[in-house]
Design a protein around this motif. Sequence first.
Motif, PDB file in Angstrom:
ATOM      1  N   GLY A   1       0.799  -1.217   0.000  1.00 12.50           N
ATOM      2  CA  GLY A   1       0.000   0.000   0.000  1.00 12.50           C
ATOM      3  C   GLY A   1       0.833   1.269   0.000  1.00 12.50           C
ATOM      4  N   ALA A   2       2.168   1.144  -0.241  1.00 11.03           N
ATOM      5  CA  ALA A   2       3.040   2.328  -0.208  1.00 11.03           C
ATOM      6  C   ALA A   2       3.075   3.062  -1.551  1.00 11.03           C
ATOM      7  CB  ALA A   2       4.457   1.919   0.196  1.00 11.03           C
ATOM      8  N   TRP A   3       2.784   2.383  -2.651  1.00  6.35           N
ATOM      9  CA  TRP A   3       2.779   3.024  -3.963  1.00  6.35           C
ATOM     10  C   TRP A   3       1.889   2.235  -4.910  1.00  6.35           C
ATOM     11  CZ3 TRP A   3       4.754   0.069  -7.987  1.00  6.35           C
ATOM     12  CH2 TRP A   3       5.572  -1.017  -7.624  1.00  6.35           C
ATOM     13  N   ALA A   4       1.597   2.835  -6.051  1.00  3.11           N
ATOM     14  CA  ALA A   4       0.741   2.189  -7.047  1.00  3.11           C
ATOM     15  C   ALA A   4       1.037   2.791  -8.409  1.00  3.11           C
ATOM     16  CB  ALA A   4      -0.725   2.366  -6.682  1.00  3.11           C
ATOM     17  N   TYR A   5       0.668   2.089  -9.470  1.00  6.98           N
ATOM     18  CA  TYR A   5       0.777   2.598 -10.835  1.00  6.98           C
ATOM     19  C   TYR A   5      -0.524   3.328 -11.169  1.00  6.98           C
ATOM     20  CZ  TYR A   5       4.966  -0.203 -11.712  1.00  6.98           C
ATOM     21  OH  TYR A   5       6.226  -0.731 -11.675  1.00  6.98           O
ATOM     22  N   VAL A   6      -0.378   4.626 -11.489  1.00  2.70           N
ATOM     23  CA  VAL A   6      -1.525   5.480 -11.784  1.00  2.70           C
ATOM     24  C   VAL A   6      -1.483   5.859 -13.261  1.00  2.70           C
ATOM     25  CG1 VAL A   6      -2.778   7.573 -11.153  1.00  2.70           C
ATOM     26  CG2 VAL A   6      -1.403   6.371  -9.427  1.00  2.70           C
ATOM     27  N   LEU A   7      -2.609   5.696 -13.953  1.00  2.00           N
ATOM     28  CA  LEU A   7      -2.677   5.985 -15.382  1.00  2.00           C
ATOM     29  C   LEU A   7      -2.740   7.492 -15.618  1.00  2.00           C
ATOM     30  CD1 LEU A   7      -3.579   2.939 -15.237  1.00  2.00           C
ATOM     31  CD2 LEU A   7      -4.901   3.404 -17.317  1.00  2.00           C
ATOM     32  N   ASP A   8      -2.135   7.928 -16.749  1.00  2.00           N
ATOM     33  CA  ASP A   8      -2.244   9.342 -17.123  1.00  2.00           C
ATOM     34  C   ASP A   8      -3.558   9.576 -17.846  1.00  2.00           C
ATOM     35  OD1 ASP A   8      -1.923   8.266 -19.617  1.00  2.00           O
ATOM     36  OD2 ASP A   8       0.044   9.144 -20.009  1.00  2.00           O
ATOM     37  N   GLU A   9      -3.745  10.789 -18.333  1.00  2.00           N
ATOM     38  CA  GLU A   9      -5.019  11.151 -18.960  1.00  2.00           C
ATOM     39  C   GLU A   9      -5.258  10.380 -20.247  1.00  2.00           C
ATOM     40  OE1 GLU A   9      -5.004  15.336 -19.475  1.00  2.00           O
ATOM     41  OE2 GLU A   9      -5.165  15.777 -17.322  1.00  2.00           O
ATOM     42  N   THR A  10      -4.190   9.967 -20.916  1.00  2.00           N
ATOM     43  CA  THR A  10      -4.361   9.230 -22.174  1.00  2.00           C
ATOM     44  C   THR A  10      -4.749   7.776 -21.920  1.00  2.00           C
ATOM     45  OG1 THR A  10      -2.044   8.535 -22.291  1.00  2.00           O
ATOM     46  CG2 THR A  10      -2.601  10.716 -23.205  1.00  2.00           C
ATOM     47  N   GLY A  11      -4.463   7.308 -20.750  1.00  2.00           N
ATOM     48  CA  GLY A  11      -4.737   5.907 -20.445  1.00  2.00           C
ATOM     49  C   GLY A  11      -3.737   4.960 -21.055  1.00  2.00           C
ATOM     50  N   LYS A  12      -2.610   5.498 -21.560  1.00  2.00           N
ATOM     51  CA  LYS A  12      -1.623   4.657 -22.227  1.00  2.00           C
ATOM     52  C   LYS A  12      -0.361   4.452 -21.391  1.00  2.00           C
ATOM     53  CE  LYS A  12      -3.137   5.986 -26.874  1.00  2.00           C
ATOM     54  NZ  LYS A  12      -2.743   6.600 -28.167  1.00  2.00           N
ATOM     55  N   VAL A  13      -0.168   5.282 -20.385  1.00  2.00           N
ATOM     56  CA  VAL A  13       1.029   5.199 -19.546  1.00  2.00           C
ATOM     57  C   VAL A  13       0.601   5.191 -18.081  1.00  2.00           C
ATOM     58  CG1 VAL A  13       3.204   6.296 -18.866  1.00  2.00           C
ATOM     59  CG2 VAL A  13       2.435   6.410 -21.251  1.00  2.00           C
TER      60      VAL A  13
END
Length: 417
Positions: A359-371
């Motif tokens: 729960g210390a970090w996560a992968y968050v998508l950018d506005e494009t939804g590609k990264v």
Amino acid sequence: MDRLIEKKRWTPQKIALILGIVAGLGLLTYFIGFADNSSRLNVESQKLTMATVSQGTFQEFIPVDGTVHPIKTIVIPAVEGGTVDQKFLEGGKPVQKGDPILKLTNNRLVLDFMNQETLMNDLINNLQNSKLTLQQNKFNLRRRLATLNAQVDAAKDVYDRNIALYESKAVSQQEFFGFKRDYERLKAERTIELESQKFEESNARTQIAQLETTIARTSRNLRMMEDNLKNLYIKAPISGQLSSIQVELGTPVQAGQVIGQIDDLSGFKVKAELDQHYVSRIFAGQRGNFTYNGQSYPLEISLVYSEVNNDRFPVDMKFIGKVPEGIRRGQTLQIRLQLSDPSPAVLLPRGGFYQSTGGAWAYVLDETGKVATKRSIRLGRQNPEYYEVLEGLKPGEQVITSSYDAFNDKDKLELKK
């Protein structure tokens, strides 16, 4: 005449070389200071699970499997021992309070009752005889007293008449004192007779009172023995369903032995077992709910058992309000047991990423939804559905919630279809 030719300082080759060097230094500076040097990994988006961060209401709860039980179960013990002589009902049958279930035989109890009954009859006869004897003695004593009274009166008359004759010397002294002794003796006999009558009557009444006490005690014993004989008929203590009978014809039964049980089907309760990890957070009055036929029904903990077996402890829960129609004994319910009150919070759906990051970090998508970029976050409480987000995420952002084990802690993920 020869002419001195001046050498040029800025030749095109030299200018090109300088420009090349400047361009190279610029590119190097850009890559060092401004270029994106983060580690990247290409992943297929179809293999990922993504969830949207939302604003909502958070409540701690745990899923619990509960089993429906009758509101009350009464065991049926044998009050007296004996041998099963008759079975009037089998397990699974409905019963009414007082219905006979079994009949036992016990020859010793029957013989003891008969002996006690004989003793009781003897005592009653003795009491009646004692009362009759007392009454007869009263008549005899009265008859004897009447005779003595007459004799005393006659002796007194003789004595009184001979006083004057003695004084006038008409009778001798010996004869006069004979009359006097007869009179005094009869008076003494009457006094003794009165005392004797009083003693005999008191003694007779004492004997009668003792007999009556013995009869009363024997009568109580007889009634108890009679009740014991009645207890050879084992009857239903309540109305309900006879869930089991644990003996057969001819089976010997000991006093106090449980021979079956009756379920009170006038209501139901739910029994559940919880992990001992929650023992300090569980208390009577705590609420939960379950879904049945598309409708939610509330429950409340009515009893928390103190014993812990195999790292689990049981609780009893009661229905609040209406009991679902069609619910059955032994049915399993999936219960959401509440551990806290609802409160507003930013919510992130649960996923396998937590095992990789804590729960210390996560992968968050950018506005494009590609990264998807690695971002530090802070999570708080959790329930089987959501994590409570304290820092690092905003409602509307998308997060990869599936496992990160295959990503090797890359800084960015390039999502490919």
